[in-house]
Write a protein that holds these residues in place. Structure first.
Motif, PDB file in Angstrom:
ATOM      1  N   THR A 182      49.859 -11.259  59.379  1.00  0.00           N
ATOM      2  CA  THR A 182      48.932 -10.521  58.531  1.00  0.00           C
ATOM      3  C   THR A 182      49.185 -10.893  57.070  1.00  0.00           C
ATOM      4  OG1 THR A 182      50.407  -8.618  58.268  1.00  0.00           O
ATOM      5  CG2 THR A 182      48.875  -8.578  60.135  1.00  0.00           C
ATOM      6  N   GLN A 183      48.224 -10.561  56.219  1.00  0.00           N
ATOM      7  CA  GLN A 183      48.391 -10.864  54.801  1.00  0.00           C
ATOM      8  C   GLN A 183      49.602 -10.134  54.228  1.00  0.00           C
ATOM      9  OE1 GLN A 183      44.922 -10.095  52.439  1.00  0.00           O
ATOM     10  NE2 GLN A 183      45.986 -10.347  50.498  1.00  0.00           N
ATOM     11  N   THR A 188      47.003 -16.921  52.589  1.00  0.00           N
ATOM     12  CA  THR A 188      46.059 -16.649  53.673  1.00  0.00           C
ATOM     13  C   THR A 188      45.073 -17.799  53.872  1.00  0.00           C
ATOM     14  OG1 THR A 188      44.638 -15.459  52.099  1.00  0.00           O
ATOM     15  CG2 THR A 188      46.209 -14.157  53.393  1.00  0.00           C
ATOM     16  N   TRP A 208      43.803 -17.592  62.893  1.00  0.00           N
ATOM     17  CA  TRP A 208      43.605 -18.680  61.930  1.00  0.00           C
ATOM     18  C   TRP A 208      42.289 -19.367  62.263  1.00  0.00           C
ATOM     19  CZ3 TRP A 208      46.475 -19.080  57.710  1.00  0.00           C
ATOM     20  CH2 TRP A 208      47.784 -18.595  57.722  1.00  0.00           C
ATOM     21  N   LEU A 267      43.253 -17.233  57.332  1.00  0.00           N
ATOM     22  CA  LEU A 267      43.671 -16.127  58.192  1.00  0.00           C
ATOM     23  C   LEU A 267      42.633 -15.024  58.111  1.00  0.00           C
ATOM     24  CD1 LEU A 267      45.933 -15.038  60.020  1.00  0.00           C
ATOM     25  CD2 LEU A 267      46.999 -14.050  57.982  1.00  0.00           C
TER      26      LEU A 267
END
Length: 364
Positions: A237-238, A172, A204, A199
């Motif tokens: 997404t993570q 991330t 970003w 992120l």
């Protein structure tokens, strides 16, 4: 040898029959689920393609259950036909009937790890890519190698290719990162270089960034702009990033050592992949243990009764051992157990437990 071949042949065909039944059942259930999942824009042929691609992964997961049921069915048939009684009356130990099935299980386990594992990795990854492409405008892809980390994110505004030299463990936060944005028609429109990109909340956030426009007839360097902070919208997404590179089953066992080295070089934790790699190597031991578990409960004369209860006990014990194996895997991934111990202790313990059960049932 004739006797061993006879038992081995019957076990093999019993295993294939039960596997075929489960394949048909899982295929139909997953087909219905996929039809409910996709909208009318996805054709029936595309849904069937995704279902067939996901089928090997489902069968791979239930192999221990198939082993138990195939062994139980084999020895119940031998007991009802009094073939085990004839073997014992001929002066052969009842354990003789186990040699053929165990050898067949060993061969099947070896083929499963060496050949089915890469097939499952390829089909599951392809199914995931097709599913994502059908559900969204573009697929998000991640690749890790010696040259660093590569990401691709897609959307209605086009694709963006991201490259970073290093990243934090969950990818991330990227360091020494570059973004190359493409228009929906496929042409590049902008290049961005940044010292760091994080992120956050669907975007970003780039720090110390420089952007070059790539429009036709425009000098990129003279039109370049510097930004202390620059936001780029993202559908990543993570959890999505972690699933992309953090699902070890999507990587063939032959490629895992190289992939683990690439993860560690890029700054990621490869513990999950190391544990999975060791568990795949230990899978034949666990599958053989499942054969012995089922044999321990069903290698008995049919006249003693309670056949259904013994089959149920074998299945429940198999599920219990499978749960312990998965629990050890979680502990290994969390760092509470060394990967080798987490992967090998449950299969070896299951094998010893099953062997003791067989000896107890055979000799009292």
């Amino acid at each position: 040898m004739i006797l061993h071949r006879y038992f081995a042949r019957r076990f093999f065909w019993m295993f294939m029959s039960i596997l075929g039944i489960f394949a048909l059942f899982l295929g139909l259930v997953d087909l219905v689920e996929q039809l409910r999942k996709f909208d009318s824009d996805v054709s029936f042929g595309q849904v069937v393609q995704v279902t067939l691609l996901k089928l090997p992964e489902g069968l791979y997961e239930i192999l221990p259950l198939v082993m138990i049921l195939a062994t139980a069915a084999l020895f119940l048939m031998l007991a009802r036909s009094s073939e085990l009684v004839v073997v014992r009356a001929a002066g052969r130990a009842g354990l003789t009937a186990l040699l053929g099935p165990v050898l067949v299980a060993l061969v099947i386990s070896g083929i499963t790890v060496a050949m089915l594992n890469p097939l499952v990795a390829a089909t599951s990854k392809r199914a995931s890519d097709l599913t994502e492409s059908y559900e969204s405008d573009g697929a998000s892809v991640i690749s890790i190698g010696k040259e660093g980390l590569w990401l691709r994110q897609g959307g209605a505004r086009g694709q963006t290719v991201i490259r970073a030299d290093r990243a934090n463990p969950d990818a991330t936060v990227l360091y020494d990162v570059s973004f190359l944005a493409y228009a929906p028609d496929g042409g590049p429109v902008r290049r961005i270089q940044a010292a760091e990109a994080a992120l956050e909340n669907g975007a970003w956030v780039l720090h110390d960034a420089k952007a070059w426009p790539l429009a036709a007839g425009l000098n990129p360097e003279s039109s370049a702009e510097r930004h202390d902070v620059l936001r780029i919208e993202s559908d990543l997404t993570q959890d999505g990033i972690r699933d992309r590179f953090g699902k070890p089953s999507a990587i063939a066992i032959w490629d895992l050592p190289t992939f683990i080295g690439g993860l560690e070089q890029a700054g990621f934790s490869a513990r999950r992949h190391v544990v999975w790699f060791q568990m795949e190597l230990a899978r034949p031991v666990f599958l053989i243990a499942m054969v012995l578990v089922a044999a321990g409960f069903t290698m008995r004369p049919a006249r003693l009764g309670r056949t259904g209860l013994h089959v149920l006990a074998a299945v429940l014990l198999g599920f219990g051992l499978y749960y312990v194996r998965n629990f050890a895997q979680i502990m290994g991934e969390n760092g509470q157990l060394p990967p080798i111990l987490a992967a090998w202790i449950p299969p070896v313990a299951s094998l010893l437990l099953a062997l003791g059960l067989v000896l107890q049932m055979e000799d009292g």
